[in-house]
Design a protein around this motif. Structure first.
Motif, PDB file in Angstrom:
ATOM      1  N   LYS A 155      47.068  35.322  27.864  1.00 60.62           N
ATOM      2  CA  LYS A 155      46.386  35.274  29.173  1.00 60.62           C
ATOM      3  C   LYS A 155      46.760  34.183  29.913  1.00 60.62           C
ATOM      4  O   LYS A 155      46.360  32.879  29.570  1.00 60.62           O
ATOM      5  CB  LYS A 155      45.079  35.493  28.734  1.00 60.62           C
ATOM      6  CG  LYS A 155      44.097  35.433  30.271  1.00 60.62           C
ATOM      7  CD  LYS A 155      44.457  36.391  31.011  1.00 60.62           C
ATOM      8  CE  LYS A 155      43.563  36.445  32.508  1.00 60.62           C
ATOM      9  NZ  LYS A 155      43.715  37.592  33.194  1.00 60.62           N
ATOM     10  N   GLY A 165      37.534  44.310  27.773  1.00 62.29           N
ATOM     11  CA  GLY A 165      38.063  44.777  29.018  1.00 62.29           C
ATOM     12  C   GLY A 165      37.627  44.037  30.229  1.00 62.29           C
ATOM     13  O   GLY A 165      37.878  44.518  31.382  1.00 62.29           O
ATOM     14  N   ARG A 190      41.840  41.051  32.017  1.00 59.60           N
ATOM     15  CA  ARG A 190      43.258  41.880  31.789  1.00 59.60           C
ATOM     16  C   ARG A 190      44.214  41.080  31.081  1.00 59.60           C
ATOM     17  O   ARG A 190      44.248  39.752  31.413  1.00 59.60           O
ATOM     18  CB  ARG A 190      43.835  42.390  33.024  1.00 59.60           C
ATOM     19  CG  ARG A 190      44.927  43.574  32.805  1.00 59.60           C
ATOM     20  CD  ARG A 190      45.243  44.367  33.891  1.00 59.60           C
ATOM     21  NE  ARG A 190      46.048  45.276  33.789  1.00 59.60           N
ATOM     22  CZ  ARG A 190      46.227  46.579  33.297  1.00 59.60           C
ATOM     23  NH1 ARG A 190      44.810  46.653  33.027  1.00 59.60           N
ATOM     24  NH2 ARG A 190      46.925  47.295  32.839  1.00 59.60           N
ATOM     25  N   GLU A 199      48.919  43.392  23.312  1.00 58.97           N
ATOM     26  CA  GLU A 199      47.985  44.409  23.088  1.00 58.97           C
ATOM     27  C   GLU A 199      46.672  44.191  22.583  1.00 58.97           C
ATOM     28  O   GLU A 199      46.681  43.301  21.659  1.00 58.97           O
ATOM     29  CB  GLU A 199      48.552  45.470  22.359  1.00 58.97           C
ATOM     30  CG  GLU A 199      49.895  46.056  22.979  1.00 58.97           C
ATOM     31  CD  GLU A 199      50.484  46.959  22.146  1.00 58.97           C
ATOM     32  OE1 GLU A 199      51.461  47.946  22.567  1.00 58.97           O
ATOM     33  OE2 GLU A 199      50.677  46.860  20.814  1.00 58.97           O
ATOM     34  N   ASN A 213      44.385  48.522  26.177  1.00 59.16           N
ATOM     35  CA  ASN A 213      44.593  47.697  27.275  1.00 59.16           C
ATOM     36  C   ASN A 213      44.121  48.379  28.799  1.00 59.16           C
ATOM     37  O   ASN A 213      43.770  47.612  29.595  1.00 59.16           O
ATOM     38  CB  ASN A 213      46.172  47.220  27.485  1.00 59.16           C
ATOM     39  CG  ASN A 213      46.335  46.301  26.484  1.00 59.16           C
ATOM     40  OD1 ASN A 213      46.260  46.485  25.207  1.00 59.16           O
ATOM     41  ND2 ASN A 213      47.145  45.174  26.612  1.00 59.16           N
ATOM     42  N   ASP A 214      44.346  49.544  28.820  1.00 62.93           N
ATOM     43  CA  ASP A 214      43.959  50.344  30.412  1.00 62.93           C
ATOM     44  C   ASP A 214      42.826  51.231  30.137  1.00 62.93           C
ATOM     45  O   ASP A 214      42.613  51.936  30.975  1.00 62.93           O
ATOM     46  CB  ASP A 214      45.209  51.204  30.574  1.00 62.93           C
ATOM     47  CG  ASP A 214      46.552  50.282  30.794  1.00 62.93           C
ATOM     48  OD1 ASP A 214      46.456  49.367  31.199  1.00 62.93           O
ATOM     49  OD2 ASP A 214      47.716  50.995  30.414  1.00 62.93           O
ATOM     50  N   VAL A 215      42.149  50.732  29.210  1.00 63.21           N
ATOM     51  CA  VAL A 215      40.794  51.805  28.980  1.00 63.21           C
ATOM     52  C   VAL A 215      39.389  50.692  29.492  1.00 63.21           C
ATOM     53  O   VAL A 215      39.589  49.590  29.237  1.00 63.21           O
ATOM     54  CB  VAL A 215      40.524  51.981  27.353  1.00 63.21           C
ATOM     55  CG1 VAL A 215      39.069  52.597  27.507  1.00 63.21           C
ATOM     56  CG2 VAL A 215      41.510  52.851  26.664  1.00 63.21           C
ATOM     57  N   ALA A 216      38.865  51.485  30.290  1.00 63.55           N
ATOM     58  CA  ALA A 216      37.750  50.733  31.180  1.00 63.55           C
ATOM     59  C   ALA A 216      36.507  50.445  30.005  1.00 63.55           C
ATOM     60  O   ALA A 216      36.317  50.720  28.839  1.00 63.55           O
ATOM     61  CB  ALA A 216      36.984  51.757  32.196  1.00 63.55           C
ATOM     62  N   ARG A 276      35.325  51.780  25.782  1.00 62.75           N
ATOM     63  CA  ARG A 276      36.082  50.984  24.608  1.00 62.75           C
ATOM     64  C   ARG A 276      35.248  50.930  23.372  1.00 62.75           C
ATOM     65  O   ARG A 276      35.616  50.723  22.129  1.00 62.75           O
ATOM     66  CB  ARG A 276      36.470  49.568  24.776  1.00 62.75           C
ATOM     67  CG  ARG A 276      37.303  49.483  25.996  1.00 62.75           C
ATOM     68  CD  ARG A 276      38.097  48.066  26.006  1.00 62.75           C
ATOM     69  NE  ARG A 276      38.992  47.832  27.120  1.00 62.75           N
ATOM     70  CZ  ARG A 276      39.830  46.901  27.061  1.00 62.75           C
ATOM     71  NH1 ARG A 276      39.783  45.904  26.066  1.00 62.75           N
ATOM     72  NH2 ARG A 276      40.708  46.973  28.177  1.00 62.75           N
TER      73      ARG A 276
END
Length: 392
Positions: A11, A52, A55, A60, A69-72, A76
Motif C-alpha cells: 500500500k 476493504g 484498496r 492480493e 480485492n474487488d469485493v465490496a 467480504r
C-alpha cells in the motif's frame, strides 16, 4: 470460519509514502493472530485492506481461498471491531447488535434468538434495553464485540479494541477475549501496539516495522529467539537492554567487553551460538533482558557474572523492583561482595550506558545506593551491528 491470507500486499499513498511493503502472511482457519508494532508500522492499514476500507496498491487479499480485492466491504463476510466502539447512541444495546443483521436481510424471527444468545454469552442480557450512554467502557466494548459476533462472520478484524479502557479493565478484557475465542474459534486478526496484549492473547504474533513484517511466530519463540534487534527490543517489558560490545578471545574462550566491563561467555552459550566465533575481535550488539539481571546477594547459582553499579532510580512496584543504573566495569563472580572503593571512584568504570533490571522485591536496590548485580550469561542475546539480525 475461513483462512485469511495476504500475498505480496503493498500500500502506497499519494505522495509516495509506503505504508505496507510486500506483506506475505496467513491467518489460519480458527487462529487468533495478533499484528503488533509501533505507531506508523502499517498494521492498521493491513487491517483496513483486509476489510476493504483501503484498496491495495499491489498484491492480493484472500478470504477462504478467494481473492477479494474487488469485493465490496459488506460482501467480504468479515466483521470489524473498532477502537472507538462505533455504537449508535440513539439505539438500545439490542438494536445495536441487531442492526447489522437487518442490513444483511436476515429475517426478524432469526435475529432475536441470535442476539439473545450472543448477549447471554457476553453477559449483556440484562443490559439489552439500555443505550450506550448508560454503559461503562467495558460494557460498550462487549456490545461492539457482540455486534460482530452475532453476524457469525468468516473472520473478525479487531483494531485496538481495548486501548480506550483503563488499565485494570484492559487486563480483564484481555482474559475475556482470549476465553471467548476458545469458545468461538473464529479466525481473528487483532491489531495492537501493546506487546503485552499481543503476547498474552495471540496464538501467533506478527511483528511489523515500517510497513514490513519482521517476524511471525508463537509468543514464546518471539521472546526466546527474536529474529533481529528490533523484535528483541520490542517484545518484553521492560524492553531488552541493547548494548554495543566487542568480542575478544583466545583458545576458544570468548568474552564480551562492554565499556570497561568484561563478561566471559559460557562455553554452553558458545555451543548454542557457534556464529559468535566469526565475530571475535569485532563489534556486536549484546541483548540483556531486565529479568536476567538480579541482585547478586540473592543469587546462589554460579551461572553468571556480577557488576558493581550505583542505582540511579529504583521503582518499587511491590512484586518487583525495576532498577536503572549505568554500566560499571568492576566484574567478579556472581554473589561476591562489592570490592571496597573510595567514594570518588565508585562510578569511575561507568561507560555511560544505562541498564534496566527487573529485580526481586527482596532486593536491597535503592535510588542513589551502590549495588552488586548478577547477569545470567547463559541468557545473553547477540545481533549483527550492521543488519541487526540475530547471531546464532
Amino acid at each position: 470460519m475461513a483462512e485469511l491470507e495476504f500475498r505480496g500486499l503493498r500500500k502506497a499513498f499519494d505522495g509516495g509514502a509506503v505504508a505496507v511493503d510486500d506483506l506475505d502472511l496467513v491467518v489460519a482457519d480458527g487462529e487468533f493472530l495478533v499484528l503488533v508494532g509501533p505507531s506508523g508500522s502499517g498494521k492498521t492499514t493491513v487491517l483496513r485492506m483486509a476489510a476493504g476500507l483501503e484498496r491495495a496498491t499491489a498484491g492480493e487479499v484472500l478470504i477462504g481461498g478467494q481473492v477479494v480485492n474487488d469485493v465490496a466491504p459488506p460482501d467480504r463476510d468479515i466483521a470489524m471491531v473498532f477502537q472507538t466502539y462505533a455504537l449508535y447512541p440513539h439505539m438500545t444495546v439490542y438494536d445495536n447488535m441487531a442492526y447489522g443483521l437487518k442490513l444483511h436481510g436476515v429475517k426478524k424471527r432469526e435475529i432475536r434468538p441470535r442476539v439473545l444468545s450472543t448477549a447471554k454469552m457476553l453477559e449483556l442480557d440484562d443490559l439489552l434495553r439500555r443505550k450506550p450512554a448508560q454503559l461503562s467502557g467495558g460494557q460498550r466494548q462487549r456490545v461492539a464485540m457482540g455486534r460482530a459476533i452475532v453476524r457469525e462472520p468468516a473472520a473478525f478484524l479487531m483494531d485496538e479494541p481495548l486501548s480506550n479502557l483503563d488499565a485494570k479493565l484492559r487486563v480483564e478484557m484481555r482474559t475475556y477475549l482470549a476465553t471467548l475465542h476458545q469458545r468461538l474459534r473464529t479466525t481473528t486478526l487483532y491489531v495492537t501496539h501493546d506487546q503485552t496484549e499481543a503476547m498474552t492473547m495471540g496464538d501467533r504474533v506478527a511483528v511489523m516495522r515500517d510497513g514490513r513484517l519482521q517476524q511471525v511466530d508463537v509468543p514464546h519463540v518471539l521472546y526466546e529467539r527474536p529474529a533481529n534487534a528490533f523484535v528483541a527490543g520490542f517484545i518484553g517489558s521492560p524492553a531488552m537492554n541493547l548494548l554495543r560490545a566487542r568480542l575478544t578471545g583466545e583458545s576458544g574462550a570468548i568474552s564480551a567487553q562492554l565499556g570497561e566491563a568484561v563478561l566471559p561467555l559460557p562455553r554452553s552459550l558458545l555451543a548454542r551460538r557457534p556464529g559468535l566465533a566469526r565475530y571475535t575481535g569485532a563489534e556486536v550488539v549484546v541483548g540483556i533482558r531486565p529479568e536476567d539481571i538480579e541482585d547478586a546477594s540473592l543469587v546462589s547459582s554460579a551461572n553468571g557474572s556480577s557488576l558493581s553499579v550505583r542505582v540511579t532510580l529504583a521503582e518499587e512496584l511491590g512484586a518487583e523492583v525495576i532498577a536503572h543504573f549505568p554500566l560499571a566495569g568492576d566484574t567478579g563472580p556472581a554473589g561476591a561482595d562489592p570490592a571496597p572503593q573510595p567514594p570518588e571512584a565508585e562510578t569511575a568504570g561507568d561507560s555511560g550506558v544505562m541498564l534496566t533490571a527487573r529485580l526481586s522485591p527482596r532486593s536491597a536496590a535503592r535510588t542513589g545506593q551502590p549495588l552488586r548485580v548478577a547477569i545470567d550469561l547463559e541468557r545473553l542475546h547477540f545481533f549483527d551491528p550492521e543488519n541487526d539480525e540475530a547471531i546464532w
